[in-house]
Design a protein around this motif. Sequence first.
Motif, PDB file in Angstrom:
ATOM      1  N   ARG A  25      20.738  27.029  35.265  1.00  0.00           N
ATOM      2  CA  ARG A  25      20.934  25.790  34.511  1.00  0.00           C
ATOM      3  C   ARG A  25      21.556  24.700  35.389  1.00  0.00           C
ATOM      4  NH1 ARG A  25      18.030  24.327  30.801  1.00  0.00           N
ATOM      5  NH2 ARG A  25      16.715  25.254  32.389  1.00  0.00           N
ATOM      6  N   TYR A  29      19.769  21.186  35.977  1.00  0.00           N
ATOM      7  CA  TYR A  29      20.450  19.924  35.676  1.00  0.00           C
ATOM      8  C   TYR A  29      20.365  18.974  36.863  1.00  0.00           C
ATOM      9  CZ  TYR A  29      24.345  16.704  34.726  1.00  0.00           C
ATOM     10  OH  TYR A  29      25.121  15.586  34.549  1.00  0.00           O
ATOM     11  N   THR A 177      24.606  29.217  29.985  1.00  0.00           N
ATOM     12  CA  THR A 177      23.276  29.799  29.815  1.00  0.00           C
ATOM     13  C   THR A 177      22.514  29.154  28.662  1.00  0.00           C
ATOM     14  OG1 THR A 177      24.275  31.562  28.475  1.00  0.00           O
ATOM     15  CG2 THR A 177      23.905  32.034  30.801  1.00  0.00           C
ATOM     16  N   SER A 178      23.229  28.679  27.646  1.00  0.00           N
ATOM     17  CA  SER A 178      22.572  28.103  26.471  1.00  0.00           C
ATOM     18  C   SER A 178      22.338  26.602  26.585  1.00  0.00           C
ATOM     19  CB  SER A 178      23.419  28.384  25.221  1.00  0.00           C
ATOM     20  OG  SER A 178      24.711  27.804  25.356  1.00  0.00           O
ATOM     21  N   ALA A 180      20.548  23.549  26.854  1.00  0.00           N
ATOM     22  CA  ALA A 180      19.127  23.221  26.713  1.00  0.00           C
ATOM     23  C   ALA A 180      18.840  21.755  26.998  1.00  0.00           C
ATOM     24  CB  ALA A 180      18.657  23.582  25.299  1.00  0.00           C
ATOM     25  N   GLU A 181      19.723  20.870  26.546  1.00  0.00           N
ATOM     26  CA  GLU A 181      19.541  19.434  26.755  1.00  0.00           C
ATOM     27  C   GLU A 181      20.596  18.935  27.731  1.00  0.00           C
ATOM     28  OE1 GLU A 181      19.397  17.193  23.181  1.00  0.00           O
ATOM     29  OE2 GLU A 181      17.844  18.440  22.264  1.00  0.00           O
TER      30      GLU A 181
END
Length: 205
Positions: A25, A29, A177-178, A180-181
Motif C-alpha cells: 500500500r 500510494y 493493509t485496508s 483503499a482510497e
Amino acid sequence: MKKIDLHIHTVPSPSDAPFTFSMERMNAYVEKCGLDGIAITNHNLFDLKQFESIVSAVPIKVFPGIEIDLDDGQLLLIGDGTELQDFDEKCKSIAAAIPTTAHSISLLDFKKVFPDLSKYLLIPHYDKKPALGESALEALKDFIRAGEVSSPKKFIYCIKDAKSLVPVCFSDVRIKTSLAEFPSRQTYIDAGEIDFASVRTCLRD
C-alpha cells in the motif's frame, strides 16, 4: 515542481486505532499520487528497522521523522537521514517521556532531547488541531520553517496572510493493509531535486 508528503504513519501508537502496515500500500500510494518525497512520522516513536526497510523498498526520497506531543500541541520533527542511530536514540527518549495519550513533553525537556534543533525540519500543527501554542511557536521560531494546516481551504487562507507561517498540507495517513482510497492532501514545492537542504529552503517561502 516536486510533490511531497511529510506526515505519514506506519506504526500504530496509543494515539491510533490498531492497524497493520503494508509495504504494498505504501508503494501504491507513492505511485498513484506521484510523490517525489515522503517522511515517516509516527506518534512519539521511531522504528529504525522498519524505516530502513521502507527506504529500501520505496523508489523515492524517504526522510526519518517523528510526530511529538509537545505541551498542548503537536510538532513534526524531520531529520536528514544521516546519523540514524543517534536519531533513533533521541526518539526512544521521546517515547519514554510520552507513554500514553495523557502525556506530553515540555518544551524544556524537548530541547534537552534535541539540543541542536538547527539540524532538523520543524513543522508544527498550525491551523490544525491540536495546534502548537503561541508560546512554543515563539520559542521555536528560529527553527520552524512552515506550519501544517488541515485542508486546502486553510492553506489558501494562510498563504494569503503575510503574518502566517508558510502553510503545508499533508496526508496524516495510516499506511495499512485496508487502505483503499488515497488522500489528496500533499504539497508541491519548487525544487529541482528532493534532498533535505532543498526541502528546507523551499519551505521558507
